[in-house]
Scaffold this motif. Structure first.
Motif, PDB file in Angstrom:
ATOM      1  N   GLN A  23       0.811  -1.223   0.000  1.00 30.46           N
ATOM      2  CA  GLN A  23       0.000   0.000   0.000  1.00 30.46           C
ATOM      3  C   GLN A  23       0.840   1.267   0.000  1.00 30.46           C
ATOM      4  OE1 GLN A  23      -2.694  -0.257   3.287  1.00 30.46           O
ATOM      5  NE2 GLN A  23      -3.705  -2.078   2.495  1.00 30.46           N
ATOM      6  N   VAL A  24       2.153   1.144   0.087  1.00 34.05           N
ATOM      7  CA  VAL A  24       3.051   2.297   0.119  1.00 34.05           C
ATOM      8  C   VAL A  24       3.654   2.498  -1.271  1.00 34.05           C
ATOM      9  CG1 VAL A  24       5.161   3.232   1.143  1.00 34.05           C
ATOM     10  CG2 VAL A  24       3.521   2.000   2.567  1.00 34.05           C
ATOM     11  N   ASP A  25       3.557   3.710  -1.769  1.00 32.13           N
ATOM     12  CA  ASP A  25       4.049   4.029  -3.110  1.00 32.13           C
ATOM     13  C   ASP A  25       5.498   4.500  -3.042  1.00 32.13           C
ATOM     14  OD1 ASP A  25       4.518   4.800  -5.693  1.00 32.13           O
ATOM     15  OD2 ASP A  25       2.676   5.970  -5.891  1.00 32.13           O
ATOM     16  N   LEU A  26       6.416   3.574  -3.246  1.00 31.24           N
ATOM     17  CA  LEU A  26       7.836   3.917  -3.209  1.00 31.24           C
ATOM     18  C   LEU A  26       8.342   4.487  -4.531  1.00 31.24           C
ATOM     19  CD1 LEU A  26       9.329   0.947  -1.161  1.00 31.24           C
ATOM     20  CD2 LEU A  26       8.888   3.285  -0.399  1.00 31.24           C
ATOM     21  N   SER A  27       7.522   4.456  -5.570  1.00 29.20           N
ATOM     22  CA  SER A  27       7.959   5.025  -6.845  1.00 29.20           C
ATOM     23  C   SER A  27       8.188   6.530  -6.720  1.00 29.20           C
ATOM     24  CB  SER A  27       6.941   4.738  -7.951  1.00 29.20           C
ATOM     25  OG  SER A  27       5.744   5.477  -7.759  1.00 29.20           O
ATOM     26  N   LEU A  28       7.444   7.178  -5.840  1.00 25.32           N
ATOM     27  CA  LEU A  28       7.568   8.635  -5.678  1.00 25.32           C
ATOM     28  C   LEU A  28       8.907   9.024  -5.058  1.00 25.32           C
ATOM     29  CD1 LEU A  28       3.908   9.376  -4.540  1.00 25.32           C
ATOM     30  CD2 LEU A  28       4.860   9.448  -6.850  1.00 25.32           C
ATOM     31  N   CYS A  83       8.406  15.280   6.324  1.00 30.87           N
ATOM     32  CA  CYS A  83       7.816  13.959   6.549  1.00 30.87           C
ATOM     33  C   CYS A  83       7.078  13.520   5.283  1.00 30.87           C
ATOM     34  CB  CYS A  83       6.841  14.012   7.714  1.00 30.87           C
ATOM     35  SG  CYS A  83       7.592  14.517   9.279  1.00 30.87           S
ATOM     36  N   MET A  84       7.125  12.221   5.004  1.00 29.09           N
ATOM     37  CA  MET A  84       6.474  11.685   3.808  1.00 29.09           C
ATOM     38  C   MET A  84       5.350  10.726   4.179  1.00 29.09           C
ATOM     39  SD  MET A  84       9.725  10.805   1.321  1.00 29.09           S
ATOM     40  CE  MET A  84      10.408   9.568   2.449  1.00 29.09           C
ATOM     41  N   ASN A  85       4.196  10.928   3.566  1.00 31.28           N
ATOM     42  CA  ASN A  85       3.045  10.042   3.685  1.00 31.28           C
ATOM     43  C   ASN A  85       2.824   9.448   2.296  1.00 31.28           C
ATOM     44  OD1 ASN A  85       0.665   9.072   5.220  1.00 31.28           O
ATOM     45  ND2 ASN A  85      -0.438  10.186   3.630  1.00 31.28           N
ATOM     46  N   LEU A  86       2.985   8.140   2.132  1.00 31.62           N
ATOM     47  CA  LEU A  86       3.147   7.551   0.807  1.00 31.62           C
ATOM     48  C   LEU A  86       2.115   6.492   0.433  1.00 31.62           C
ATOM     49  CD1 LEU A  86       7.024   7.136   1.058  1.00 31.62           C
ATOM     50  CD2 LEU A  86       5.775   8.924  -0.179  1.00 31.62           C
ATOM     51  N   TYR A  87       0.884   6.594   0.906  1.00 27.25           N
ATOM     52  CA  TYR A  87      -0.106   5.577   0.574  1.00 27.25           C
ATOM     53  C   TYR A  87      -0.542   5.655  -0.875  1.00 27.25           C
ATOM     54  CZ  TYR A  87      -0.697   4.289   5.434  1.00 27.25           C
ATOM     55  OH  TYR A  87      -0.484   3.831   6.697  1.00 27.25           O
ATOM     56  N   LYS A  88      -0.706   4.477  -1.484  1.00 26.35           N
ATOM     57  CA  LYS A  88      -1.249   4.377  -2.840  1.00 26.35           C
ATOM     58  C   LYS A  88      -2.771   4.471  -2.780  1.00 26.35           C
ATOM     59  CE  LYS A  88       2.097   1.021  -4.602  1.00 26.35           C
ATOM     60  NZ  LYS A  88       2.258  -0.374  -5.044  1.00 26.35           N
ATOM     61  N   ALA A  89      -3.359   4.941  -3.869  1.00 22.89           N
ATOM     62  CA  ALA A  89      -4.811   4.909  -3.995  1.00 22.89           C
ATOM     63  C   ALA A  89      -5.224   3.466  -4.251  1.00 22.89           C
ATOM     64  CB  ALA A  89      -5.268   5.804  -5.138  1.00 22.89           C
ATOM     65  N   SER A  90      -6.131   2.969  -3.442  1.00 26.71           N
ATOM     66  CA  SER A  90      -6.640   1.614  -3.627  1.00 26.71           C
ATOM     67  C   SER A  90      -7.934   1.484  -2.854  1.00 26.71           C
ATOM     68  CB  SER A  90      -5.632   0.572  -3.121  1.00 26.71           C
ATOM     69  OG  SER A  90      -5.589   0.579  -1.714  1.00 26.71           O
ATOM     70  N   GLU A  91      -8.609   0.388  -3.105  1.00 28.65           N
ATOM     71  CA  GLU A  91      -9.844   0.107  -2.378  1.00 28.65           C
ATOM     72  C   GLU A  91      -9.562   0.045  -0.877  1.00 28.65           C
ATOM     73  OE1 GLU A  91     -13.854  -0.268  -2.290  1.00 28.65           O
ATOM     74  OE2 GLU A  91     -12.646   0.007  -4.081  1.00 28.65           O
ATOM     75  N   MET A  92      -8.424  -0.535  -0.502  1.00 29.34           N
ATOM     76  CA  MET A  92      -8.066  -0.678   0.912  1.00 29.34           C
ATOM     77  C   MET A  92      -7.704   0.652   1.546  1.00 29.34           C
ATOM     78  SD  MET A  92      -5.857  -4.200   0.827  1.00 29.34           S
ATOM     79  CE  MET A  92      -5.432  -4.069   2.552  1.00 29.34           C
ATOM     80  N   PRO A 110       6.984  20.180   7.633  1.00 27.00           N
ATOM     81  CA  PRO A 110       6.308  20.060   6.343  1.00 27.00           C
ATOM     82  C   PRO A 110       6.057  18.590   6.025  1.00 27.00           C
ATOM     83  CG  PRO A 110       8.207  21.515   6.162  1.00 27.00           C
ATOM     84  CD  PRO A 110       8.270  20.854   7.517  1.00 27.00           C
ATOM     85  N   VAL A 111       4.939  18.336   5.341  1.00 25.81           N
ATOM     86  CA  VAL A 111       4.548  16.989   4.973  1.00 25.81           C
ATOM     87  C   VAL A 111       4.277  16.960   3.473  1.00 25.81           C
ATOM     88  CG1 VAL A 111       2.829  15.156   5.295  1.00 25.81           C
ATOM     89  CG2 VAL A 111       3.447  16.630   7.227  1.00 25.81           C
ATOM     90  N   VAL A 112       4.859  15.969   2.798  1.00 24.34           N
ATOM     91  CA  VAL A 112       4.525  15.699   1.411  1.00 24.34           C
ATOM     92  C   VAL A 112       3.739  14.402   1.424  1.00 24.34           C
ATOM     93  CG1 VAL A 112       5.390  15.204  -0.896  1.00 24.34           C
ATOM     94  CG2 VAL A 112       6.578  16.865   0.534  1.00 24.34           C
ATOM     95  N   SER A 113       2.536  14.432   0.841  1.00 22.45           N
ATOM     96  CA  SER A 113       1.631  13.293   0.920  1.00 22.45           C
ATOM     97  C   SER A 113       1.013  12.978  -0.433  1.00 22.45           C
ATOM     98  CB  SER A 113       0.502  13.604   1.915  1.00 22.45           C
ATOM     99  OG  SER A 113      -0.418  12.534   2.012  1.00 22.45           O
ATOM    100  N   THR A 114       0.747  11.710  -0.629  1.00 21.61           N
ATOM    101  CA  THR A 114      -0.128  11.315  -1.721  1.00 21.61           C
ATOM    102  C   THR A 114      -1.533  11.768  -1.336  1.00 21.61           C
ATOM    103  OG1 THR A 114      -0.619   9.182  -0.717  1.00 21.61           O
ATOM    104  CG2 THR A 114       1.280   9.268  -2.223  1.00 21.61           C
TER     105      THR A 114
END
Length: 181
Positions: A23-28, A83-92, A110-114
């Motif tokens: 569920q974590v988007d490491l591509s970013l 700080c990084m918040n890296l959740y992918k978009a998904s049903e879960m 500062p926070v960079v988030s999906t």
């Protein structure tokens, strides 16, 4: 206390706390770490090897430090510049509790988030939302150069409003207004 395993990590540090799962988007952060080798990326939490972890661990500006005791996590966040918040978009992801996001907000950093979890969008006035690698790198650049004292204070205010004490007080008010309490 200053985390010993961050002693040799150069600033700016972009940090993520939490398990690295599907569920974590490491591509970013992978794209940003490649584009900006002068930035450091630190991941705290359990992880298993996948293509992005393998790709990231090969980069000299990325560190996976594994899990840390809960009581030490504020020391790590304190050392992060962003700080990084890296959740992918998904049903879960609709069911993910954004506790980490609230902890980041409480720090004032500062926070960079999906755009996930959806609650992240509620704080778009004080966090940087990014959905693509290019947006993520640009959001990181903006976040690391941010000097807005209002945003720092507002992040802490948002976190305080989301605290359990504030939520219980809100529930008690609602129940009292309805004559239930």
């Amino acid at each position: 206390a200053f985390p010993d395993d961050l002693f040799t990590v150069k600033n700016p540090i972009f940090g993520h706390i939490g398990a690295i799962s599907e569920q974590v988007d490491l591509s970013l952060p992978a794209a940003a770490a490649k584009a900006r080798p002068e930035w450091s990326f630190v991941f705290i939490g359990e992880y298993s090897t996948n293509e992005y972890v393998t790709e990231l661990t090969a980069l000299p500006n990325v560190r996976f430090l594994g899990p840390k005791p809960q009581k030490q996590l504020p020391n790590y966040i304190n050392r992060f510049d962003v700080c990084m918040n890296l959740y992918k978009a998904s049903e879960m992801s609709r069911d993910i509790s954004p506790m980490k996001l609230y902890e980041y907000l409480a720090s004032g950093k500062p926070v960079v988030s999906t755009p996930q979890p959806a609650q992240a969008l509620d704080y778009a006035d004080v966090i940087y939302i990014a959905g693509s690698p290019a947006e993520f790198a640009e959001s990181c650049r903006k976040a690391v150069t941010e000097r807005d004292k209002w945003k720092v204070a507002q992040r802490a205010n948002y976190a305080l409003a989301a605290s359990w004490d504030a939520r219980v007080a809100e529930l008690e008010r609602a129940l009292t207004e309805r004559g239930i309490l």
